[in-house]
Design a protein around this motif. Structure first.
Motif, PDB file in Angstrom:
ATOM      1  N   TRP A  97       0.884  -0.993   0.088  1.00 27.22           N
ATOM      2  CA  TRP A  97      -0.062   0.002  -0.105  1.00 27.22           C
ATOM      3  C   TRP A  97       0.914   1.275   0.242  1.00 27.22           C
ATOM      4  CZ3 TRP A  97      -4.742   0.594  -0.616  1.00 27.22           C
ATOM      5  CH2 TRP A  97      -5.809   2.328  -0.639  1.00 27.22           C
ATOM      6  N   GLY A 321      -4.279   3.720  -9.260  1.00 24.89           N
ATOM      7  CA  GLY A 321      -5.224   3.491  -8.089  1.00 24.89           C
ATOM      8  C   GLY A 321      -5.665   3.835  -7.486  1.00 24.89           C
ATOM      9  N   ILE A 322      -4.490   4.121  -7.110  1.00 23.39           N
ATOM     10  CA  ILE A 322      -4.578   4.577  -5.042  1.00 23.39           C
ATOM     11  C   ILE A 322      -5.646   5.938  -5.004  1.00 23.39           C
ATOM     12  CG2 ILE A 322      -2.138   5.939  -4.846  1.00 23.39           C
ATOM     13  CD1 ILE A 322      -1.899   3.783  -2.794  1.00 23.39           C
ATOM     14  N   ALA A 323      -5.387   6.824  -6.043  1.00 23.55           N
ATOM     15  CA  ALA A 323      -6.408   7.660  -6.303  1.00 23.55           C
ATOM     16  C   ALA A 323      -6.636   9.090  -6.913  1.00 23.55           C
ATOM     17  CB  ALA A 323      -5.823   8.636  -4.351  1.00 23.55           C
ATOM     18  N   ALA A 324      -7.876   9.098  -6.836  1.00 27.49           N
ATOM     19  CA  ALA A 324      -8.275   9.851  -8.414  1.00 27.49           C
ATOM     20  C   ALA A 324      -7.124  11.616  -7.989  1.00 27.49           C
ATOM     21  CB  ALA A 324      -9.745  10.060  -8.327  1.00 27.49           C
ATOM     22  N   GLU A 328      -7.126  13.609  -2.917  1.00 25.46           N
ATOM     23  CA  GLU A 328      -7.421  12.586  -2.058  1.00 25.46           C
ATOM     24  C   GLU A 328      -6.530  12.121  -1.623  1.00 25.46           C
ATOM     25  OE1 GLU A 328     -11.437  10.549  -4.585  1.00 25.46           O
ATOM     26  OE2 GLU A 328      -9.087   9.545  -4.866  1.00 25.46           O
ATOM     27  N   PHE A 332      -5.966  11.104   2.598  1.00 26.87           N
ATOM     28  CA  PHE A 332      -5.703  10.314   2.617  1.00 26.87           C
ATOM     29  C   PHE A 332      -4.250  10.472   4.414  1.00 26.87           C
ATOM     30  CE2 PHE A 332      -3.470   5.944   3.349  1.00 26.87           C
ATOM     31  CZ  PHE A 332      -3.851   5.064   3.476  1.00 26.87           C
ATOM     32  N   LEU A 336      -6.096   8.813   7.910  1.00 26.82           N
ATOM     33  CA  LEU A 336      -5.747   7.354   8.087  1.00 26.82           C
ATOM     34  C   LEU A 336      -4.384   6.820   8.325  1.00 26.82           C
ATOM     35  CD1 LEU A 336      -8.398   4.973   5.809  1.00 26.82           C
ATOM     36  CD2 LEU A 336      -8.073   4.843   7.936  1.00 26.82           C
TER      37      LEU A 336
ATOM     38  N   PHE B  52      -9.086  -1.912 -12.764  1.00 23.33           N
ATOM     39  CA  PHE B  52      -8.355  -0.370 -13.249  1.00 23.33           C
ATOM     40  C   PHE B  52      -9.200   0.835 -14.873  1.00 23.33           C
ATOM     41  CE2 PHE B  52      -5.037   3.034 -13.784  1.00 23.33           C
ATOM     42  CZ  PHE B  52      -5.597   4.236 -13.310  1.00 23.33           C
ATOM     43  N   ALA B  59     -12.156   4.394 -10.279  1.00 25.37           N
ATOM     44  CA  ALA B  59     -11.128   3.460  -9.586  1.00 25.37           C
ATOM     45  C   ALA B  59     -10.491   4.510  -8.919  1.00 25.37           C
ATOM     46  CB  ALA B  59     -10.645   2.947 -10.054  1.00 25.37           C
ATOM     47  N   SER B  60     -10.677   4.135  -7.400  1.00 24.25           N
ATOM     48  CA  SER B  60      -9.926   5.013  -6.370  1.00 24.25           C
ATOM     49  C   SER B  60      -9.701   4.036  -5.652  1.00 24.25           C
ATOM     50  CB  SER B  60     -10.319   6.512  -6.213  1.00 24.25           C
ATOM     51  OG  SER B  60      -9.821   6.606  -4.721  1.00 24.25           O
ATOM     52  N   LEU B  61      -8.460   3.471  -4.281  1.00 27.68           N
ATOM     53  CA  LEU B  61      -8.221   2.201  -3.727  1.00 27.68           C
ATOM     54  C   LEU B  61      -8.318   3.776  -2.149  1.00 27.68           C
ATOM     55  CD1 LEU B  61      -5.699   0.219  -4.686  1.00 27.68           C
ATOM     56  CD2 LEU B  61      -8.219  -0.112  -3.942  1.00 27.68           C
ATOM     57  N   VAL B  62      -7.770   4.977  -2.191  1.00 26.87           N
ATOM     58  CA  VAL B  62      -8.273   5.566  -1.290  1.00 26.87           C
ATOM     59  C   VAL B  62      -9.604   5.602  -0.546  1.00 26.87           C
ATOM     60  CG1 VAL B  62      -8.056   7.949   0.022  1.00 26.87           C
ATOM     61  CG2 VAL B  62      -6.129   6.983  -0.944  1.00 26.87           C
ATOM     62  N   ARG B  63     -10.430   5.997  -1.923  1.00 24.21           N
ATOM     63  CA  ARG B  63     -11.806   6.508  -1.279  1.00 24.21           C
ATOM     64  C   ARG B  63     -12.371   5.417  -1.373  1.00 24.21           C
ATOM     65  NH1 ARG B  63     -14.136   8.302  -7.155  1.00 24.21           N
ATOM     66  NH2 ARG B  63     -12.727   9.522  -7.656  1.00 24.21           N
ATOM     67  N   MET B  65     -11.598   2.873   0.828  1.00 28.79           N
ATOM     68  CA  MET B  65     -11.028   3.033   2.070  1.00 28.79           C
ATOM     69  C   MET B  65     -11.851   4.080   3.152  1.00 28.79           C
ATOM     70  SD  MET B  65      -8.467   0.706   2.277  1.00 28.79           S
ATOM     71  CE  MET B  65      -6.672   1.369   3.848  1.00 28.79           C
ATOM     72  N   PHE B  66     -12.397   5.444   2.339  1.00 28.94           N
ATOM     73  CA  PHE B  66     -12.599   6.051   3.031  1.00 28.94           C
ATOM     74  C   PHE B  66     -14.516   5.595   3.015  1.00 28.94           C
ATOM     75  CE2 PHE B  66     -10.142   9.639   1.538  1.00 28.94           C
ATOM     76  CZ  PHE B  66      -9.658  10.013   2.661  1.00 28.94           C
ATOM     77  N   PHE B  69     -13.964   2.925   6.184  1.00 27.36           N
ATOM     78  CA  PHE B  69     -13.968   3.082   7.604  1.00 27.36           C
ATOM     79  C   PHE B  69     -14.833   4.464   7.624  1.00 27.36           C
ATOM     80  CE2 PHE B  69      -9.544   1.956   6.572  1.00 27.36           C
ATOM     81  CZ  PHE B  69     -10.064   0.195   8.031  1.00 27.36           C
ATOM     82  N   ILE B  71     -15.616   7.515   6.820  1.00 30.70           N
ATOM     83  CA  ILE B  71     -14.887   8.451   7.147  1.00 30.70           C
ATOM     84  C   ILE B  71     -15.560   9.373   6.293  1.00 30.70           C
ATOM     85  CG2 ILE B  71     -12.343  10.060   6.763  1.00 30.70           C
ATOM     86  CD1 ILE B  71     -11.537   7.186   7.912  1.00 30.70           C
ATOM     87  N   ILE B  73     -14.673  13.224   4.735  1.00 28.81           N
ATOM     88  CA  ILE B  73     -13.511  14.340   4.661  1.00 28.81           C
ATOM     89  C   ILE B  73     -14.020  15.978   3.806  1.00 28.81           C
ATOM     90  CG2 ILE B  73     -11.732  12.367   4.240  1.00 28.81           C
ATOM     91  CD1 ILE B  73     -12.274  12.875   0.654  1.00 28.81           C
TER      92      ILE B  73
END
Lengths: 362, 73
Positions: A97, A321-324, A328, A332, A336, B52, B59-63, B65-66, B69, B71, B73
């Motif tokens: 991650w 892919g982790i964030a748009a 964001e 994060f 988190l 993806f 696609a957003s892994l952070v979103r 996760m929010f 949990f 959360i 924002i």
């Protein structure tokens, strides 16, 4: 599983740790600490020294008992085979991650500070190609690179501090009252987030020689890191003030832009960008090696070199892919990542120590 | 402008090239466990890559996760 080849010394590991700290310390800490503790934010790294020292003492006790074993073997022996494997798998997920997160931060920072208008996938691809090339050349190369890069970063920090000294306004970093204690404690969480990477790096312990000197060298590294983070925060908040530092996307760069000697030496922020590129490169290389080392011990593999390219391909996809967007990512980091890093970096080692003591393993 | 399916084809070609080189090396060295882990990693990479590229704007892994949990924002 002790490997005789491709090992580094504890000193080199601490050099890598110090370089790794420098990247998030310059990106994340000034804005977070000034947001939480205003003018007193620069004191917060001192508070984070205590948990780091506790972690070092815990790990020293563990390494006295388990000198040759990998961290995965240590966790499995203390927590039991099933729980140990589950905990290690979580660490693999954590590392997987963090790598795309820092890769994205690294490219976004270059785009937002110097190369505006460029597509950040160019920086990600270049970074990953070089990382694959370097990691194929073994961990020893990373250790030696750290020995060369760290003095350069240290010297640059020292020169920068000297050049920015006349620009620092004391009313930006003082006064500090008793009622600043709680904000300072809150701000210190950010430094703990960064220091949590010490435990992640210790997953390379089976590839580290001379663990007898771990305590002494780790304490030295802890003091050096706290002092350097403190200097970075003092300069940034002192030059910019906490209100500007908390709002700026890259406060350190903004502070460095203030350097001007007799109107001739200016625009030295290019050196800061170069330092960032080196620091991010070391951070990502070390984390990828750590993740591969966890995989090697977890799945009892004899060689992880063939997994490198496919793992890096996964990292490339996760990076985007982790964030748009950058917003964001920053949200994060503010929400988190703090509890997650503190959990994996400080609480799990403490649990490991407690379970080890109860089960008579330590 | 590269279309979604072009991206997926490029991804599969790159992964196939990595597979040919690395699986060949592993077969020669007789690394059985490594081959299993490699194939699992390849499966994860290809399936995530297809997900993806077909959801590239959402696609957003952070979103995720929010949301997980809860959360705000």
């Amino acid at each position: 599983m002790k490997t005789n080849r491709d090992t580094i010394s504890v000193r080199q590991l601490m050099f890598i740790f110090t370089i790794i700290i420098s990247s998030p310390a310059t990106r994340f800490l000034p804005s977070y600490t000034s947001q939480q503790a205003k003018q007193a934010g620069w004191v917060s790294p001192v508070v984070a020294l205590l948990p780091l020292m506790l972690l070092i003492l815990i790990m020293n006790t563990i390494f006295k008992k388990y000198e040759e074993e990998s961290m995965v073997e240590i966790i499995e022996d203390i927590m039991g085979r099933f729980a140990g494997k589950a905990v290690t798998a979580l660490y693999l997920l954590w590392a997987t991650w963090l790598i795309p997160l820092y890769m994205r931060y690294s490219s976004e920072r270059l785009v937002s500070s110097v190369y505006s208008g460029y597509n950040n996938s160019i920086f990600v691809i270049i970074n990953l190609v070089f990382i694959v090339y370097i990691i194929r050349s073994k961990l020893t190369v990373i250790g030696r690179m750290a020995e060369i890069i760290l003095p350069v970063i240290g010297a640059f920090l020292f020169i920068l501090a000297a050049l920015l000294l006349p620009q620092i306004r004391l009313d930006n970093v003082a006064p500090i009252y008793f009622n600043d204690i709680i904000p300072i404690l809150k701000a210190s969480r950010a430094t703990m987030v960064v220091f949590a990477y010490m435990f992640l790096l210790l997953f390379l312990s089976d590839r580290v020689n001379g663990k007898g000197s771990f305590k002494k060298l780790a304490f030295t590294a802890a003091f050096v890191n706290v002092s350097s983070v403190l200097v970075v925060l003092f300069i940034t908040i002192g030059v910019l003030s906490s209100s500007i530092a908390s709002r700026s996307p890259v406060p350190v760069l903004l502070a460095v832009k203030q350097v001007s000697i007799a109107d001739t030496i200016e625009n030295i922020e290019a050196i800061v960008v170069a330092v960032w590129i080196f620091a991010d490169f070391m951070l990502l290389s070390a984390m990828i090696i750590t993740a591969l080392n966890i995989m090697r011990s977890l799945f009892k593999l004899s060689d992880t070199a063939p997994l490198l390219k496919i793992y890096v391909a996964l990292i490339y996809l996760l990076t985007f892919g982790i964030a748009a967007n950058k917003l964001e990512l920053e949200d994060f980091s503010r929400t988190l990542i703090t509890p997650v890093n503190i959990f994996f970096g400080f609480i799990v080692p403490l649990l490991l120590f407690g379970v080890g003591k109860i089960r008579g393993k330590l | 402008m590269i279309r979604v399916w072009d991206r997926i084809v490029i991804l599969i070609v790159v992964i196939a090239a990595i597979c040919i080189v690395d699986l060949g090396t592993m077969s020669k060295k007789g690394l059985k466990r490594e081959r299993i882990v490699f194939l699992v990693l390849t499966g994860i990479t290809v399936s995530y890559g297809i997900y993806f590229y077909t959801h590239i704007f959402s696609a957003s892994l952070v979103r995720a996760m929010f949301k997980l949990f809860r959360i705000d924002i």
